[in-house]
Design a protein around this motif. Structure first.
Motif, PDB file in Angstrom:
ATOM      1  N   VAL A   1     -13.399   3.354   3.217  1.00  0.00           N
ATOM      2  CA  VAL A   1     -12.308   3.718   4.376  1.00  0.00           C
ATOM      3  C   VAL A   1     -12.407   5.097   5.061  1.00  0.00           C
ATOM      4  N   ALA A   2     -11.879   4.856   6.272  1.00  0.00           N
ATOM      5  CA  ALA A   2     -12.062   6.219   6.929  1.00  0.00           C
ATOM      6  C   ALA A   2     -10.616   6.660   7.191  1.00  0.00           C
ATOM      7  N   VAL A   3     -10.242   7.997   7.498  1.00  0.00           N
ATOM      8  CA  VAL A   3      -9.153   8.513   7.781  1.00  0.00           C
ATOM      9  C   VAL A   3      -8.572   7.816   9.117  1.00  0.00           C
ATOM     10  N   GLY A   4      -7.408   7.281   9.266  1.00  0.00           N
ATOM     11  CA  GLY A   4      -6.834   6.431  10.114  1.00  0.00           C
ATOM     12  C   GLY A   4      -6.880   4.937  10.021  1.00  0.00           C
ATOM     13  N   ASP A   5      -7.911   4.477   9.219  1.00  0.00           N
ATOM     14  CA  ASP A   5      -8.089   3.204   8.923  1.00  0.00           C
ATOM     15  C   ASP A   5      -6.731   2.312   8.451  1.00  0.00           C
TER      16      ASP A   5
ATOM     17  N   SER B   1      10.648  -6.246  10.540  1.00  0.00           N
ATOM     18  CA  SER B   1       9.726  -5.204  11.442  1.00  0.00           C
ATOM     19  C   SER B   1       8.587  -4.556  10.709  1.00  0.00           C
ATOM     20  N   PHE B   2       7.306  -4.814  11.022  1.00  0.00           N
ATOM     21  CA  PHE B   2       6.053  -4.393  10.356  1.00  0.00           C
ATOM     22  C   PHE B   2       5.720  -3.083  10.788  1.00  0.00           C
ATOM     23  N   HIS B   3       5.191  -2.248   9.589  1.00  0.00           N
ATOM     24  CA  HIS B   3       4.683  -0.936   9.898  1.00  0.00           C
ATOM     25  C   HIS B   3       3.326  -0.688   9.505  1.00  0.00           C
ATOM     26  N   GLU B   4       2.294  -0.162  10.158  1.00  0.00           N
ATOM     27  CA  GLU B   4       0.891  -0.100   9.951  1.00  0.00           C
ATOM     28  C   GLU B   4       0.994   0.858   8.620  1.00  0.00           C
ATOM     29  N   VAL B   5       0.311   0.744   7.484  1.00  0.00           N
ATOM     30  CA  VAL B   5      -0.124   1.828   6.803  1.00  0.00           C
ATOM     31  C   VAL B   5      -1.493   2.229   6.889  1.00  0.00           C
ATOM     32  N   LYS B   6      -1.638   3.605   7.352  1.00  0.00           N
ATOM     33  CA  LYS B   6      -3.102   4.171   7.625  1.00  0.00           C
ATOM     34  C   LYS B   6      -3.461   4.953   6.545  1.00  0.00           C
ATOM     35  N   SER B   7      -4.823   5.137   6.354  1.00  0.00           N
ATOM     36  CA  SER B   7      -5.368   5.962   5.277  1.00  0.00           C
ATOM     37  C   SER B   7      -5.344   7.321   5.936  1.00  0.00           C
ATOM     38  N   GLU B   8      -4.804   8.281   5.044  1.00  0.00           N
ATOM     39  CA  GLU B   8      -4.818   9.693   5.357  1.00  0.00           C
ATOM     40  C   GLU B   8      -6.227  10.415   4.576  1.00  0.00           C
ATOM     41  N   VAL B   9      -7.085   9.670   4.115  1.00  0.00           N
ATOM     42  CA  VAL B   9      -8.012   9.978   3.541  1.00  0.00           C
ATOM     43  C   VAL B   9      -9.280   9.096   3.846  1.00  0.00           C
ATOM     44  N   ALA B  10     -10.531   9.667   3.368  1.00  0.00           N
ATOM     45  CA  ALA B  10     -11.960   8.918   3.633  1.00  0.00           C
ATOM     46  C   ALA B  10     -12.449   8.551   2.041  1.00  0.00           C
ATOM     47  N   GLY B  11     -13.218   7.557   2.138  1.00  0.00           N
ATOM     48  CA  GLY B  11     -13.991   7.671   0.658  1.00  0.00           C
ATOM     49  C   GLY B  11     -14.749   6.161   0.954  1.00  0.00           C
ATOM     50  N   ARG B  12     -15.605   6.121  -0.151  1.00  0.00           N
ATOM     51  CA  ARG B  12     -16.607   5.003   0.088  1.00  0.00           C
ATOM     52  C   ARG B  12     -16.059   3.658  -1.121  1.00  0.00           C
ATOM     53  N   ASN B  13     -14.899   3.761  -1.723  1.00  0.00           N
ATOM     54  CA  ASN B  13     -14.521   2.863  -2.568  1.00  0.00           C
ATOM     55  C   ASN B  13     -12.953   2.664  -2.754  1.00  0.00           C
ATOM     56  N   ILE B  14     -12.282   1.596  -1.957  1.00  0.00           N
ATOM     57  CA  ILE B  14     -10.803   1.720  -2.177  1.00  0.00           C
ATOM     58  C   ILE B  14     -10.544   0.335  -3.255  1.00  0.00           C
ATOM     59  N   ARG B  15      -9.602   0.752  -4.002  1.00  0.00           N
ATOM     60  CA  ARG B  15      -8.920  -0.068  -4.981  1.00  0.00           C
ATOM     61  C   ARG B  15      -7.365  -0.252  -4.944  1.00  0.00           C
ATOM     62  N   PHE B  16      -6.895  -1.441  -4.786  1.00  0.00           N
ATOM     63  CA  PHE B  16      -5.658  -1.832  -4.492  1.00  0.00           C
ATOM     64  C   PHE B  16      -4.923  -1.877  -5.718  1.00  0.00           C
TER      65      PHE B  16
ATOM     66  N   ALA C   1      -8.315  10.082  -4.679  1.00  0.00           N
ATOM     67  CA  ALA C   1      -7.021  10.263  -3.647  1.00  0.00           C
ATOM     68  C   ALA C   1      -6.074   8.993  -3.817  1.00  0.00           C
ATOM     69  N   GLN C   2      -5.160   8.938  -3.777  1.00  0.00           N
ATOM     70  CA  GLN C   2      -3.946   7.886  -3.631  1.00  0.00           C
ATOM     71  C   GLN C   2      -3.529   7.872  -2.099  1.00  0.00           C
ATOM     72  N   ILE C   3      -3.344   6.548  -1.823  1.00  0.00           N
ATOM     73  CA  ILE C   3      -2.301   6.185  -0.449  1.00  0.00           C
ATOM     74  C   ILE C   3      -1.210   5.387  -1.051  1.00  0.00           C
ATOM     75  N   HIS C   4      -0.212   6.302  -0.407  1.00  0.00           N
ATOM     76  CA  HIS C   4       1.100   5.746  -0.865  1.00  0.00           C
ATOM     77  C   HIS C   4       2.002   5.075   0.366  1.00  0.00           C
ATOM     78  N   SER C   5       2.989   4.362  -0.237  1.00  0.00           N
ATOM     79  CA  SER C   5       3.812   3.506   0.806  1.00  0.00           C
ATOM     80  C   SER C   5       4.802   4.531   1.521  1.00  0.00           C
ATOM     81  N   PRO C   6       4.982   4.330   2.605  1.00  0.00           N
ATOM     82  CA  PRO C   6       5.633   5.223   3.543  1.00  0.00           C
ATOM     83  C   PRO C   6       7.098   4.745   3.677  1.00  0.00           C
ATOM     84  N   LEU C   7       7.344   3.634   3.188  1.00  0.00           N
ATOM     85  CA  LEU C   7       8.751   3.112   3.304  1.00  0.00           C
ATOM     86  C   LEU C   7       8.736   1.885   2.385  1.00  0.00           C
ATOM     87  N   PRO C   8      10.019   1.451   1.796  1.00  0.00           N
ATOM     88  CA  PRO C   8      10.232   0.414   0.984  1.00  0.00           C
ATOM     89  C   PRO C   8      10.431  -0.877   1.662  1.00  0.00           C
TER      90      PRO C   8
END
Length: 77
Positions: A30-34, A44-59, A2-9
């Motif tokens: 990572v868990a959903v909502g982390d 202005s700072f906006h949190e990026v929250k995970s919409e997926v859960a998994g055992r290994n995140i790679r940036f 799964a991929q986590i995408h930027s919601p904003l530029p």
């Protein structure tokens, strides 16, 4: 994978401040909502929250890297 995408530029930050540890490090679970990072847009700072859960995140995006909306920030196994 799964991929986590930027919601904003803007600028992607992996920690809440330069002297703080990152929200998540490569290899962390990572868990959903982390929160995995912040996007800064015009002071202005906006949190990026995970919409997926998994055992290994790679940036895919580096700390303080400019990103576009929809850019892949991280992948989760």
């Amino acid at each position: 994978m799964a991929q986590i995408h930027s919601p904003l530029p803007g600028t992607f930050y992996r920690a809440s401040a330069p002297d703080k540890p990152p929200f998540k490090a490569d290899g962390d679970a990572v868990a959903v909502g982390d929160v995995i990072g912040l996007i800064e847009v015009m002071k202005s700072f906006h949190e990026v929250k995970s919409e997926v859960a998994g055992r290994n995140i790679r940036f895919e995006a580096d700390n303080e890297e400019p990103v576009m909306a929809g850019a892949v920030l991280a992948q989760v196994d």
